[in-house]
Scaffold this active site. Structure first.
Site, short mmCIF file in Angstrom:
data_model
loop_
_atom_site.label_atom_id
_atom_site.label_comp_id
_atom_site.label_asym_id
_atom_site.label_seq_id
_atom_site.Cartn_x
_atom_site.Cartn_y
_atom_site.Cartn_z
N CYS A 111 -37.57 -32.52 43.10
CA CYS A 111 -38.88 -34.02 42.49
C CYS A 111 -38.50 -34.76 42.08
CB CYS A 111 -40.24 -32.92 41.79
SG CYS A 111 -41.39 -33.80 41.34
N CYS A 114 -40.06 -35.17 38.58
CA CYS A 114 -40.03 -34.09 38.07
C CYS A 114 -38.92 -34.89 36.99
CB CYS A 114 -39.45 -33.05 38.14
SG CYS A 114 -41.56 -32.53 39.13
#
Length: 187
Positions: A111, A114
């Site tokens: 991600c 993230c």
């Protein structure tokens, strides 16, 4: 077997189209039980797809925990501690016994948002020495715990006090996370 009580919000997900205002996030598609990375955001994530028994426990506001405190190391402040399905609840319980707030970063390796939040989360852990900072990779091994915690998007940040989820921030919204931590600390 001990019971940890926490509240979860109903399954209400609102997504912004890619590029819209709001933090970036990666969506967990509960129907297919896959994670998807995108530019949307979500708030008040719900339960996800789990067994009827688990849903019924959540409706009553409790979940059974079979982990023991022996599997958890000491509660550490000033750094981010990686947790998994075996160490999460014991560390949360140990933090509650020390009257410390826990902030959990739920992320995936792939991600993008993230990865952007990871160094900022580390800086927060160094700044707030009275808070325990944990991170959980929502991979296949930790899928059951991620579902139990009601994840819909990554990154999702859960703030726990006395072993109960009291705040949640979804998406790469650093300012919202800082505000949520300060709000819980002052309550």
């Amino acid at each position: 077997m001990a019971a940890i009580h926490f509240s979860l919000y109903g399954p209400s997900v609102r997504s912004n189209p890619a590029g819209a205002a709001g933090g970036s996030s990666c969506s967990w598609l509960a129907a297919t039980e896959n994670l998807r990375c995108g530019g949307g955001s979500s708030d008040r994530s719900g339960w996800g797809r789990v067994s009827v028994r688990s849903v019924e426990r959540r409706r009553r506001g409790m979940c059974a925990v079979r982990s023991s405190l022996e599997t958890a190391g000491p509660v550490v402040v000033g750094q981010v501690t990686e947790v998994n399905k075996d160490t999460f609840w014991p560390l949360v319980k140990a933090a509650a016994e020390e009257e410390k707030i826990v902030v959990l970063d739920m992320y995936t390796q792939w991600c993008g948002p993230c990865k952007v939040m990871a160094p900022k989360f580390q800086q927060l852990s160094e700044k707030h020495l009275d808070v325990v900072f944990l991170k959980l990779d929502c991979n296949q091994e930790n899928r059951a715990l991620a579902k139990e915690l009601g994840i819909r998007v990554v990154p999702t940040f859960k703030i726990l006090k006395d072993s109960k989820i009291v705040k949640e921030v979804t998406g790469a919204k650093f300012d919202d996370l800082v505000l949520a931590i300060e709000t819980v600390k002052s309550s």
